[in-house]
Design a protein around this motif. Sequence first.
Motif, PDB file in Angstrom:
ATOM      1  N   ALA A   1       0.832  -1.214   0.000  1.00 55.85           N
ATOM      2  CA  ALA A   1       0.000   0.000   0.000  1.00 55.85           C
ATOM      3  C   ALA A   1       0.862   1.258   0.000  1.00 55.85           C
ATOM      4  CB  ALA A   1      -0.932  -0.013   1.211  1.00 55.85           C
ATOM      5  N   ARG A   2       1.940   1.235   0.792  1.00 50.09           N
ATOM      6  CA  ARG A   2       2.834   2.401   0.814  1.00 50.09           C
ATOM      7  C   ARG A   2       3.499   2.604  -0.549  1.00 50.09           C
ATOM      8  NH1 ARG A   2       6.168   1.912   6.564  1.00 50.09           N
ATOM      9  NH2 ARG A   2       4.350   1.960   7.955  1.00 50.09           N
ATOM     10  N   ALA A   3       3.896   1.511  -1.193  1.00 50.69           N
ATOM     11  CA  ALA A   3       4.546   1.613  -2.510  1.00 50.69           C
ATOM     12  C   ALA A   3       3.614   2.278  -3.509  1.00 50.69           C
ATOM     13  CB  ALA A   3       4.961   0.230  -2.995  1.00 50.69           C
ATOM     14  N   LEU A   4       2.350   1.883  -3.512  1.00 49.91           N
ATOM     15  CA  LEU A   4       1.383   2.487  -4.433  1.00 49.91           C
ATOM     16  C   LEU A   4       1.169   3.964  -4.119  1.00 49.91           C
ATOM     17  CD1 LEU A   4      -1.313  -0.355  -4.655  1.00 49.91           C
ATOM     18  CD2 LEU A   4       0.490   0.170  -6.291  1.00 49.91           C
ATOM     19  N   ASN A   5       1.056   4.293  -2.817  1.00 49.06           N
ATOM     20  CA  ASN A   5       0.856   5.701  -2.421  1.00 49.06           C
ATOM     21  C   ASN A   5       2.031   6.571  -2.830  1.00 49.06           C
ATOM     22  OD1 ASN A   5      -1.509   4.865  -1.302  1.00 49.06           O
ATOM     23  ND2 ASN A   5      -1.075   5.543   0.776  1.00 49.06           N
ATOM     24  N   HIS A   6       3.245   6.087  -2.529  1.00 53.14           N
ATOM     25  CA  HIS A   6       4.443   6.870  -2.894  1.00 53.14           C
ATOM     26  C   HIS A   6       4.554   7.016  -4.408  1.00 53.14           C
ATOM     27  CE1 HIS A   6       5.968   7.354   1.084  1.00 53.14           C
ATOM     28  NE2 HIS A   6       6.231   6.082   1.293  1.00 53.14           N
ATOM     29  N   SER A   7       4.181   5.985  -5.160  1.00 55.66           N
ATOM     30  CA  SER A   7       4.222   6.067  -6.634  1.00 55.66           C
ATOM     31  C   SER A   7       3.282   7.145  -7.130  1.00 55.66           C
ATOM     32  CB  SER A   7       3.831   4.721  -7.248  1.00 55.66           C
ATOM     33  OG  SER A   7       4.756   3.726  -6.925  1.00 55.66           O
ATOM     34  N   GLU A   8       2.076   7.165  -6.555  1.00 59.74           N
ATOM     35  CA  GLU A   8       1.087   8.154  -6.966  1.00 59.74           C
ATOM     36  C   GLU A   8       1.565   9.567  -6.672  1.00 59.74           C
ATOM     37  OE1 GLU A   8      -3.553   9.190  -5.951  1.00 59.74           O
ATOM     38  OE2 GLU A   8      -2.885   7.108  -5.915  1.00 59.74           O
ATOM     39  N   ASP A   9       2.318   9.741  -5.573  1.00 62.64           N
ATOM     40  CA  ASP A   9       2.842  11.064  -5.219  1.00 62.64           C
ATOM     41  C   ASP A   9       4.208  11.335  -5.859  1.00 62.64           C
ATOM     42  OD1 ASP A   9       0.658  11.772  -3.632  1.00 62.64           O
ATOM     43  OD2 ASP A   9       1.467  10.720  -1.889  1.00 62.64           O
ATOM     44  N   ASN A  10       4.605  10.449  -6.786  1.00 61.67           N
ATOM     45  CA  ASN A  10       5.874  10.580  -7.524  1.00 61.67           C
ATOM     46  C   ASN A  10       7.092  10.577  -6.591  1.00 61.67           C
ATOM     47  OD1 ASN A  10       7.128  10.698 -10.066  1.00 61.67           O
ATOM     48  ND2 ASN A  10       7.486  12.906  -9.868  1.00 61.67           N
ATOM     49  N   GLU A  11       6.980   9.858  -5.470  1.00 57.59           N
ATOM     50  CA  GLU A  11       8.103   9.667  -4.541  1.00 57.59           C
ATOM     51  C   GLU A  11       8.704   8.295  -4.824  1.00 57.59           C
ATOM     52  OE1 GLU A  11       6.176  12.349  -0.919  1.00 57.59           O
ATOM     53  OE2 GLU A  11       5.848  10.179  -0.989  1.00 57.59           O
ATOM     54  N   LEU A  12       9.437   8.225  -5.928  1.00 63.12           N
ATOM     55  CA  LEU A  12       9.811   6.923  -6.486  1.00 63.12           C
ATOM     56  C   LEU A  12      10.844   6.190  -5.640  1.00 63.12           C
ATOM     57  CD1 LEU A  12       9.887   7.831 -10.297  1.00 63.12           C
ATOM     58  CD2 LEU A  12       7.996   7.023  -8.884  1.00 63.12           C
ATOM     59  N   ASN A  13      11.754   6.921  -5.017  1.00 62.74           N
ATOM     60  CA  ASN A  13      12.755   6.255  -4.169  1.00 62.74           C
ATOM     61  C   ASN A  13      12.085   5.577  -2.967  1.00 62.74           C
ATOM     62  OD1 ASN A  13      15.553   6.764  -5.261  1.00 62.74           O
ATOM     63  ND2 ASN A  13      14.764   8.850  -5.234  1.00 62.74           N
ATOM     64  N   LEU A  14      11.133   6.298  -2.330  1.00 63.46           N
ATOM     65  CA  LEU A  14      10.408   5.716  -1.209  1.00 63.46           C
ATOM     66  C   LEU A  14       9.536   4.556  -1.677  1.00 63.46           C
ATOM     67  CD1 LEU A  14       9.318   8.985   0.654  1.00 63.46           C
ATOM     68  CD2 LEU A  14      11.057   7.350   1.398  1.00 63.46           C
ATOM     69  N   ALA A  15       8.930   4.715  -2.854  1.00 62.66           N
ATOM     70  CA  ALA A  15       8.093   3.644  -3.405  1.00 62.66           C
ATOM     71  C   ALA A  15       8.921   2.384  -3.654  1.00 62.66           C
ATOM     72  CB  ALA A  15       7.438   4.112  -4.697  1.00 62.66           C
ATOM     73  N   LEU A  16      10.138   2.566  -4.154  1.00 60.37           N
ATOM     74  CA  LEU A  16      11.008   1.412  -4.439  1.00 60.37           C
ATOM     75  C   LEU A  16      11.364   0.664  -3.153  1.00 60.37           C
ATOM     76  CD1 LEU A  16      12.728  -0.316  -6.305  1.00 60.37           C
ATOM     77  CD2 LEU A  16      14.549   1.407  -6.121  1.00 60.37           C
ATOM     78  N   LEU A  17      11.699   1.407  -2.103  1.00 61.66           N
ATOM     79  CA  LEU A  17      12.042   0.766  -0.827  1.00 61.66           C
ATOM     80  C   LEU A  17      10.886  -0.082  -0.303  1.00 61.66           C
ATOM     81  CD1 LEU A  17      13.870   3.708   1.008  1.00 61.66           C
ATOM     82  CD2 LEU A  17      14.913   1.593   0.165  1.00 61.66           C
ATOM     83  N   GLU A  18       9.671   0.455  -0.388  1.00 61.09           N
ATOM     84  CA  GLU A  18       8.505  -0.275   0.114  1.00 61.09           C
ATOM     85  C   GLU A  18       8.158  -1.453  -0.796  1.00 61.09           C
ATOM     86  OE1 GLU A  18       7.286  -0.044   2.932  1.00 61.09           O
ATOM     87  OE2 GLU A  18       7.930   1.912   3.652  1.00 61.09           O
ATOM     88  N   ALA A  19       8.321  -1.283  -2.103  1.00 59.13           N
ATOM     89  CA  ALA A  19       8.047  -2.395  -3.023  1.00 59.13           C
ATOM     90  C   ALA A  19       9.005  -3.558  -2.773  1.00 59.13           C
ATOM     91  CB  ALA A  19       8.165  -1.911  -4.469  1.00 59.13           C
ATOM     92  N   GLU A  20      10.264  -3.243  -2.492  1.00 59.17           N
ATOM     93  CA  GLU A  20      11.229  -4.310  -2.179  1.00 59.17           C
ATOM     94  C   GLU A  20      10.867  -5.001  -0.868  1.00 59.17           C
ATOM     95  OE1 GLU A  20      15.478  -3.351  -4.068  1.00 59.17           O
ATOM     96  OE2 GLU A  20      14.861  -1.839  -2.614  1.00 59.17           O
ATOM     97  N   ARG A  21      10.350  -4.233   0.091  1.00 59.31           N
ATOM     98  CA  ARG A  21       9.921  -4.825   1.364  1.00 59.31           C
ATOM     99  C   ARG A  21       8.706  -5.730   1.141  1.00 59.31           C
ATOM    100  NH1 ARG A  21       7.583  -2.918   6.712  1.00 59.31           N
ATOM    101  NH2 ARG A  21       6.531  -1.258   5.581  1.00 59.31           N
ATOM    102  N   ALA A  22       7.834  -5.338   0.212  1.00 60.24           N
ATOM    103  CA  ALA A  22       6.662  -6.165  -0.098  1.00 60.24           C
ATOM    104  C   ALA A  22       7.086  -7.502  -0.708  1.00 60.24           C
ATOM    105  CB  ALA A  22       5.734  -5.414  -1.049  1.00 60.24           C
ATOM    106  N   ILE A  23       8.102  -7.473  -1.574  1.00 59.41           N
ATOM    107  CA  ILE A  23       8.610  -8.728  -2.151  1.00 59.41           C
ATOM    108  C   ILE A  23       9.194  -9.610  -1.059  1.00 59.41           C
ATOM    109  CG2 ILE A  23      10.383  -9.730  -3.652  1.00 59.41           C
ATOM    110  CD1 ILE A  23      10.102  -7.238  -5.423  1.00 59.41           C
ATOM    111  N   GLU A  24       9.974  -8.997  -0.169  1.00 58.86           N
ATOM    112  CA  GLU A  24      10.640  -9.750   0.906  1.00 58.86           C
ATOM    113  C   GLU A  24       9.637 -10.496   1.785  1.00 58.86           C
ATOM    114  OE1 GLU A  24      13.436  -8.853   4.857  1.00 58.86           O
ATOM    115  OE2 GLU A  24      12.967  -7.241   3.425  1.00 58.86           O
TER     116      GLU A  24
END
Length: 911
Positions: A692-715
């Motif tokens: 959810a955080r990855a999607l929110n950060h992506s929508e707000d164009n905070e791509l570095n934060l989105a990437l960190l959360e997306a990697e945590r989601a995979i983990e």
Amino acid sequence: MAELLRSSDIFIDLSVYQAFGRTGLEAMASGCAVVLPQRGGTSEYAVDKQNALLVDTTKDETCFEGLDNLVADHKLRNELIANGIRTSSKYSIRRAAISELLAFKYTIQNRTVSENAFTRVDNKQDRFFNENGAITYRVISVILYSEFDKQITIEQVKELRNKLSEEDEIIIVSKSDEELTSLLGSSSLYKNIKIANIDESSDLSSKLNKAIEIANNPYLLFLEAETVLPKNFFKKILKFFDNKKAAAVAPLINSEVGSQNLRTHLKEELKNTDVELINSQLETQFNEIIVKTEIVSLKCVTVRKESFNRVAKLNSYKTEQFVASDFFWRLRSHGLAIGVCLDTYVQVKESPSNKNHSSRKDDEKVFIERLKYFYGSKNIPSPKKIFGNDINFSSTFFHNEETSLIPKSRKDTPVNAEPVTLILLSYNNKTYLEECLVSIANETNIPYELLIVDNASDKETVTFLHEYEATNPFTTVIYNEENLGFPKGINQAIKEVKTRQFVIMNNDIVVTNNWLTKLVGVANTRSDIGIVGPISNIVSGAQLDKSAKYTTVNAMYSYAEEVSKKSKGEVLEFPRVAFLCTLIKREVIDKIGGLDERFTPGNFEDDDFCLRAQLAGYKTVIAKDVFIHHYGSKSFTADGLDKYQQRLDTNRKIFSDKWGADPDEIWLKGKQIKGRGITYPINESIFKEAFARALNHSEDNELNLALLEAERAIEHFDNSDRKGFENIAKDDVINLTANLALQIGDYEKAQNYFQTELELNPNSGRACLGLAETFFVAELFHEAKTMYEWAIKNGENRKGILDKLAIVNKKLSLDAKDNNLDLSSEESFPTLEEAEELINNSDLDGALEILNKLLRQSPSSTEVLNDLAVVKIMQNQIEDALGFIRKVIELDPKNEIALENLKYIETHVTP
């Protein structure tokens, strides 16, 4: 040696055999995780993987394996330390000596000693009795009070001494009396006896409080003189304190009403009044049964002494009825339990003092005033609702049971009777932490649950917390292996909150009288108040009390009382409160999430949270009649003021980057903020939270934060709860992560994730396309050409990719249509545009065939899913349509087309 143990984390004893192994207990008491030999006397107190690791010390490999496990497993180490402290607290030289002394006495007197009479306490229980029911480990202080003559008191003491161990004590509530002292001192029988030197003109509460102050043991028996106890009374009563919530346990009594009345429970009439015979009858009918109740008599009741940490002391009354009514009402308001032991009966003779009707009427007035303050003057429930039975009060303030307890105004400062969770973040500074906890226990007058998050504190603090958690009901401590900082630590706790309101607290504050009652009272006055803070001596903004000039703790409490009276009921609406001691409604979290962790380790996360709460429609207010003392950011300033200032400057910039202005510019100068999302998701499922955080950060164009959360989601994809997200496949999350890395310019990471996606789904056209785009921007044109061709082969948008393939071919000086997969002979793959044209022409079956083919190639395409939903709506297959809509919303919660389709179904389709 003690200092060495206290500074150590692990204690190892590799003796082949220990007769008892006292060193292991000493290490437990010092806060060490212990490794002990499995043979010998250590087994009397050590339980493998509960409070110790037991190893076969004759085999080197098992010793090394055990030690390796203990070093690597931080959670196991903390569990062993906590349980070890509990175990060690049950042993002392004094207790051992008393057990030996009792054993000798029984042997000398040729008494038969039962098999278990003098063995050490079992690891799974903390009580131990000799065969006469004398307590050896669960020791008690008997508080004996009466207005009868001295001789009766002496006889009662003699009777008690026959039932108690030498470690138990008797406290006689009396004025200092030479004759009484002489009588008690004339025999060796009267050992461990104290006289609470009281003023006979004082009320009953004051007399009993004096005795409580000088009591040394963890359990207090309040006992009116001339009460006849059965021979095994202590054994039967004390066993019920195994339950941590049990604050008080009382027997059945001949003279009481309600659940304590003997005749209420007996199936048949009493044929005699002999105490032992009645107890025998009760044991047959109610063996080891206890019932929960609202109030019991102080004539004979055993209370866990630590309960007074919650209610401080007995409030001032003259009669036993109101001392008890007030005390047990307050215990229950703190979530503690009171029980009546149905297999135990005592006989009480009524004291003349109980017939003083004038004193009773005075006490009733005082008690009513306290109830008015708690519930509100117009909201006091009936006596039956408060006490469980219809006690005869003369007051007209009582109303029917249906009366609401929710306050109508701030004037009476009524509060919700539900408990409040107190979240306290701990990092070192044991002295401040301890003072804070003491103030909470002494100054909080409504139910609360304490949730402490320890951010990898030093050993002294962690050991203290283990001891505190072990001895305080309704306290939970989360022990972190590393310092997560303030926002992450608080979010960790918020996930555990089950109450409707909670308070975020620093560990370097001291709260004052009725602080929580008043904060809750403010929060309950209006539904739009979401956040409430106090005033303090060290805090920024409108919460700062510049008049606070005290120099001692006592002076601080006096000043707080002055503030409470002077500013009673005053509330200031202000856009921001500092989170040193802040009450928040749970519904605010449900709408905007938790503290934004980009501000880790801390500062400005409270400004950010308050701003988001206001954007969600909530008010932030300051209760000006609540003053707390603050020592001043002791954890944050531990590394020096310069570093603290650097962190402030850094986080101010982070706040400005997020919102387009700093707090002062927003709230004082009215500067416009950026349009952006206000939710920071927190969830017990790490996958759900991170995705959810990855999607929110992506929508707000905070791509570095989105990437960190997306990697945590995979983990955490495979080991987290994904209920509600079952339609999200692992390769969907990997594809999102790869595209984020590509947009940021981390081409190596993007390539790795696209390759991982391709390994999971070898026919994935989108993975091939992603690799092609990654190779293209990295100017690896041969690799890009190959992957563009495979993207077309696997069904991605043929026309768009052919155009890109032509560009790559030009870079490689090849013909625009050059390819290695004979793509010119491939059947043209249908496109989304073709499917939508068929929908417009009402060829739903043809559109469905194309859409299903596209979906197989791109299972997470929201465009394809939305078109499928439209087709299903047109075919009146509503359940199928809803299935496609739900998947789109899971992938993109704000997808406008999906939300419009859902609205259409809700308004136009008849269920």
